[in-house]
Design a protein around this motif. Structure first.
Motif, PDB file in Angstrom:
ATOM      1  N   PHE A   1       0.871  -1.419   0.033  1.00 49.44           N
ATOM      2  CA  PHE A   1       0.233  -0.069  -0.184  1.00 49.44           C
ATOM      3  C   PHE A   1       1.133   1.263   0.226  1.00 49.44           C
ATOM      4  CE2 PHE A   1      -2.936  -3.105   1.928  1.00 49.44           C
ATOM      5  CZ  PHE A   1      -3.923  -2.820   0.652  1.00 49.44           C
ATOM      6  N   LYS A   2       0.325   2.121  -0.391  1.00 49.87           N
ATOM      7  CA  LYS A   2       1.349   3.164  -1.057  1.00 49.87           C
ATOM      8  C   LYS A   2       0.526   4.469   0.051  1.00 49.87           C
ATOM      9  CE  LYS A   2       3.218   2.290  -4.636  1.00 49.87           C
ATOM     10  NZ  LYS A   2       4.116   1.216  -4.736  1.00 49.87           N
ATOM     11  N   GLY A   3       1.480   4.761   0.949  1.00 50.24           N
ATOM     12  CA  GLY A   3       1.001   5.640   2.468  1.00 50.24           C
ATOM     13  C   GLY A   3       0.217   5.240   3.537  1.00 50.24           C
ATOM     14  N   ASP A   4      -0.507   6.299   3.881  1.00 46.11           N
ATOM     15  CA  ASP A   4      -1.345   5.910   4.823  1.00 46.11           C
ATOM     16  C   ASP A   4      -2.889   5.480   4.528  1.00 46.11           C
ATOM     17  OD1 ASP A   4       0.467   6.016   6.865  1.00 46.11           O
ATOM     18  OD2 ASP A   4       0.444   8.582   6.934  1.00 46.11           O
ATOM     19  N   THR A   5      -3.179   4.686   5.305  1.00 55.16           N
ATOM     20  CA  THR A   5      -4.835   4.519   4.998  1.00 55.16           C
ATOM     21  C   THR A   5      -5.785   6.379   5.213  1.00 55.16           C
ATOM     22  OG1 THR A   5      -4.786   2.675   5.818  1.00 55.16           O
ATOM     23  CG2 THR A   5      -7.320   4.377   5.930  1.00 55.16           C
ATOM     24  N   LEU A   6      -6.425   6.600   3.575  1.00 53.93           N
ATOM     25  CA  LEU A   6      -6.958   7.703   3.962  1.00 53.93           C
ATOM     26  C   LEU A   6      -8.411   8.108   4.312  1.00 53.93           C
ATOM     27  CD1 LEU A   6      -7.280  10.698   2.373  1.00 53.93           C
ATOM     28  CD2 LEU A   6      -8.314   9.188   0.290  1.00 53.93           C
ATOM     29  N   ASP A   7      -8.373   9.210   5.521  1.00 56.52           N
ATOM     30  CA  ASP A   7      -9.982   8.957   5.948  1.00 56.52           C
ATOM     31  C   ASP A   7     -10.340   9.787   5.726  1.00 56.52           C
ATOM     32  OD1 ASP A   7     -12.778   9.010   7.603  1.00 56.52           O
ATOM     33  OD2 ASP A   7     -11.530   8.670   9.343  1.00 56.52           O
ATOM     34  N   SER A   8     -11.405  10.545   4.454  1.00 57.62           N
ATOM     35  CA  SER A   8     -12.010  11.213   4.237  1.00 57.62           C
ATOM     36  C   SER A   8     -13.425  11.991   5.054  1.00 57.62           C
ATOM     37  CB  SER A   8     -12.704  11.766   3.043  1.00 57.62           C
ATOM     38  OG  SER A   8     -13.952  10.269   2.677  1.00 57.62           O
ATOM     39  N   GLY A   9     -13.354  10.985   6.038  1.00 58.44           N
ATOM     40  CA  GLY A   9     -14.857  12.010   7.003  1.00 58.44           C
ATOM     41  C   GLY A   9     -15.963  11.339   7.128  1.00 58.44           C
ATOM     42  N   VAL A  10     -16.232   9.923   5.926  1.00 53.89           N
ATOM     43  CA  VAL A  10     -16.751   9.688   4.899  1.00 53.89           C
ATOM     44  C   VAL A  10     -16.535   7.601   4.657  1.00 53.89           C
ATOM     45  CG1 VAL A  10     -18.723  11.590   4.295  1.00 53.89           C
ATOM     46  CG2 VAL A  10     -17.388  10.061   2.605  1.00 53.89           C
ATOM     47  N   CYS A  11     -14.905   7.607   4.569  1.00 53.20           N
ATOM     48  CA  CYS A  11     -14.776   6.598   3.777  1.00 53.20           C
ATOM     49  C   CYS A  11     -12.937   6.626   4.480  1.00 53.20           C
ATOM     50  CB  CYS A  11     -14.717   6.295   2.611  1.00 53.20           C
ATOM     51  SG  CYS A  11     -14.147   7.587   1.462  1.00 53.20           S
ATOM     52  N   TYR A  12     -13.328   5.502   3.836  1.00 53.89           N
ATOM     53  CA  TYR A  12     -11.805   5.418   3.909  1.00 53.89           C
ATOM     54  C   TYR A  12     -10.649   4.212   3.037  1.00 53.89           C
ATOM     55  CZ  TYR A  12     -12.701   4.348   9.559  1.00 53.89           C
ATOM     56  OH  TYR A  12     -12.379   4.781  10.592  1.00 53.89           O
ATOM     57  N   GLN A  13     -10.139   4.788   2.455  1.00 50.12           N
ATOM     58  CA  GLN A  13      -9.980   4.316   1.924  1.00 50.12           C
ATOM     59  C   GLN A  13      -7.752   3.758   1.171  1.00 50.12           C
ATOM     60  OE1 GLN A  13     -10.452   6.224  -2.346  1.00 50.12           O
ATOM     61  NE2 GLN A  13     -11.614   7.711  -0.737  1.00 50.12           N
ATOM     62  N   ALA A  14      -6.803   3.172   0.435  1.00 45.60           N
ATOM     63  CA  ALA A  14      -5.756   2.780   0.557  1.00 45.60           C
ATOM     64  C   ALA A  14      -5.459   2.408  -0.382  1.00 45.60           C
ATOM     65  CB  ALA A  14      -5.572   1.330   2.090  1.00 45.60           C
TER      66      ALA A  14
END
Length: 133
Positions: free
Chosen positions: A95-108
Motif C-alpha cells: 500500500f502507498k502511504g497511510d489510509t485515507l479517512d475522508s470523514g465518510v470512507c476509508y481508502q488505501a
C-alpha cells in the motif's frame, strides 16, 4: 430513438492497460481473486468481475495503443476494510502511504504490476452523510 430518450444508459466495463496480459491476468485473478469472465478471443485481453463493474485488462501494444498506466484509482469496495487490507498485504500488495479517512470512507491505494492505481474503499457513513468541512 426519440427525443428525451437517453443515448447512453450505463457503463459496460472499464479498461486498464497492461504490457503483459498473462502477468495482469495472474494479478487480477489470483492475487485480487476477481472472477474471470471472458477472454477477448485470441487477443491478449480479458475481463474480471467485481460484482458491479467489469475490469478489462488489455495489452495495449496488441491494439496499437501506447501503454500509459492509469494514475487515478479504481476504488474496489470492501466490507471489512482492515481485514481486506491485511489479507491483500499477505498476498504481496504494498500500500502507498497511510489510509485515507475522508470523514465518510476509508481508502488505501496500491498498484497493479503495470503501475495502474487501485484502491480498496469502505464507506462507513450513511449514503447522505457528507465529510466535515
Amino acid at each position: 430513438m426519440t427525443e428525451g430518450t437517453p443515448l447512453l444508459t450505463g457503463v459496460d466495463f472499464i479498461t486498464l492497460p497492461t504490457k503483459n496480459y498473462d502477468r495482469a491476468a495472474e494479478f487480477y485473478g489470483n492475487v485480487l481473486r476477481l472472477p474471470f469472465s471472458k477472454r477477448w478471443g485470441n487477443f491478449p485481453a480479458g475481463e474480471f468481475e467485481t460484482g458491479n463493474l467489469t475490469i478489462a485488462v488489455m495489452q495495449s501494444d496488441a491494439f496499437g495503443i501506447e501503454f500509459r498506466p492509469n494514475s487515478t484509482p479504481v476504488a474496489l469496495h470492501v466490507d471489512d476494510f482492515e481485514a481486506a487490507k491485511a489479507e491483500l498485504a499477505s498476498r504481496g500488495i504494498e500500500f502507498k502511504g497511510d489510509t485515507l479517512d475522508s470523514g465518510v470512507c476509508y481508502q488505501a491505494f496500491f498498484e497493479d504490476p503495470d503501475g495502474n492505481t487501485l484502491a480498496i474503499h469502505h464507506r462507513y457513513a450513511p449514503p447522505d452523510a457528507r465529510p466535515p468541512t
